[in-house]
Design an enzyme around this catalytic site. Structure first.
Site, mmCIF file in Angstrom:
data_model
loop_
_atom_site.group_PDB
_atom_site.id
_atom_site.type_symbol
_atom_site.label_atom_id
_atom_site.label_comp_id
_atom_site.label_asym_id
_atom_site.label_seq_id
_atom_site.Cartn_x
_atom_site.Cartn_y
_atom_site.Cartn_z
ATOM 1 N N GLY A 91 94.106 62.784 -52.974
ATOM 2 C CA GLY A 91 94.634 61.405 -53.025
ATOM 3 C C GLY A 91 95.965 61.269 -52.296
ATOM 4 O O GLY A 91 96.487 61.864 -51.441
ATOM 5 N N CYS A 92 96.840 60.290 -52.878
ATOM 6 C CA CYS A 92 97.878 60.023 -52.433
ATOM 7 C C CYS A 92 98.846 61.232 -52.471
ATOM 8 O O CYS A 92 99.008 61.848 -53.532
ATOM 9 C CB CYS A 92 98.708 58.884 -53.264
ATOM 10 S SG CYS A 92 100.496 58.433 -52.646
ATOM 11 N N TYR A 93 99.375 61.616 -51.341
ATOM 12 C CA TYR A 93 100.314 62.990 -51.399
ATOM 13 C C TYR A 93 101.503 62.725 -52.076
ATOM 14 O O TYR A 93 102.057 63.716 -52.680
ATOM 15 C CB TYR A 93 100.568 63.414 -49.869
ATOM 16 C CG TYR A 93 101.149 62.630 -48.981
ATOM 17 C CD1 TYR A 93 101.774 61.490 -49.219
ATOM 18 C CD2 TYR A 93 100.811 62.474 -47.508
ATOM 19 C CE1 TYR A 93 102.513 60.503 -48.431
ATOM 20 C CE2 TYR A 93 101.301 61.795 -46.615
ATOM 21 C CZ TYR A 93 102.285 60.654 -46.736
ATOM 22 O OH TYR A 93 102.509 59.928 -45.897
ATOM 23 N N TRP A 94 101.882 61.645 -52.512
ATOM 24 C CA TRP A 94 103.187 61.491 -53.355
ATOM 25 C C TRP A 94 102.996 62.189 -54.771
ATOM 26 O O TRP A 94 103.436 62.871 -55.438
ATOM 27 C CB TRP A 94 103.455 60.220 -53.701
ATOM 28 C CG TRP A 94 103.992 59.331 -52.350
ATOM 29 C CD1 TRP A 94 104.358 59.732 -51.521
ATOM 30 C CD2 TRP A 94 104.066 57.953 -52.258
ATOM 31 N NE1 TRP A 94 104.670 58.882 -50.494
ATOM 32 C CE2 TRP A 94 104.522 57.473 -51.066
ATOM 33 C CE3 TRP A 94 103.676 56.852 -53.341
ATOM 34 C CZ2 TRP A 94 104.716 56.314 -50.497
ATOM 35 C CZ3 TRP A 94 103.882 55.357 -52.806
ATOM 36 C CH2 TRP A 94 104.240 55.286 -51.565
ATOM 37 N N CYS A 95 101.451 61.993 -55.073
ATOM 38 C CA CYS A 95 101.108 62.366 -56.295
ATOM 39 C C CYS A 95 101.150 64.026 -56.657
ATOM 40 O O CYS A 95 101.729 64.765 -57.399
ATOM 41 C CB CYS A 95 99.800 62.024 -56.740
ATOM 42 S SG CYS A 95 99.719 60.135 -57.063
#
Length: 199
Positions: free
Chosen positions: A30-34
């Site tokens: 998913g979102c790489y920030w997570c």
């Protein structure tokens, strides 16, 4: 043109990967920030770099990847010290902190760029990933079958500077509080004995 911090980061990553005790693996959940925020807190992880992999466009921008037409997934490249953690733990964290049963989406983030994927760089990583997926499916660890893609790493492109350490630099932002923070709390609860000490 690459910023100075990214050039330094690349040099640092290269320096670390020459150490025989270190290994790198590239994961998309998913979102790489997570995923970046989570692995930065795991003992043994030396660096986490957000970027893109798995597509056909060379040196893609975040805006290009967001269109879903590049074939790339948002990924993180983890460099870890094999004397302090191992591939098994890295993968167990991966399957704990995202939903590997939803195709091309994580929550409200929808598109092929958010697919669940493990990009392996050697046969050991490939076998470990495939074995764990098989074991989790047999154990019915999830209500639905795992759809995580296991594919060879062909290229990794570093994301723009402002995506690096995103959570640490933007904790008060809505997405960080509503999406990243709950994932981080789940990770901290399950892997409480494996957390880096807060500085």
């Amino acid at each position: 043109m690459l910023s100075l911090s990214l050039i330094a980061q690349k040099k640092e990553t290269k320096k670390m990967t020459t150490n025989t005790n270190t290994e790198t693996i590239t994961l998309g959940g998913g979102c790489y920030w997570c995923t970046e925020a989570i692995y930065e807190n795991l003992i043994g992880v030396e660096s986490v770099v957000s970027g893109f992999s798995g597509g056909t466009t060379k040196n893609p921008s975040y805006a290009e990847v967001c269109t879903g037409t590049t074939g790339h997934a948002e990924v993180i490249q983890i460099t870890y010290d094999k004397t302090k953690t191992n591939l098994d733990e890295i993968l167990k964290v991966f399957f704990t902190v995202h939903d590997p049963t939803t195709l091309n989406r994580q929550g409200a983030d929808v598109g092929t760029q958010y697919r669940s994927v493990i990009f392996y760089k050697n046969n050991q990583q490939k076998v470990a990933a495939e074995t764990l997926i098989s074991d989790l499916n047999k154990a019915k660890a999830y209500n639905n079958p795992i759809v995580t893609q296991v594919a060879p790493l062909s290229a990794f492109y570093v994301a723009e500077d402002y995506h690096q350490n995103y959570y640490a630099n933007n904790k008060s932002q809505g997405y960080c509080q509503m999406v990243i923070q709950p994932k981080l709390e789940k990770f901290e609860k399950i892997f409480k004995d494996r957390l880096k000490k807060k500085k």
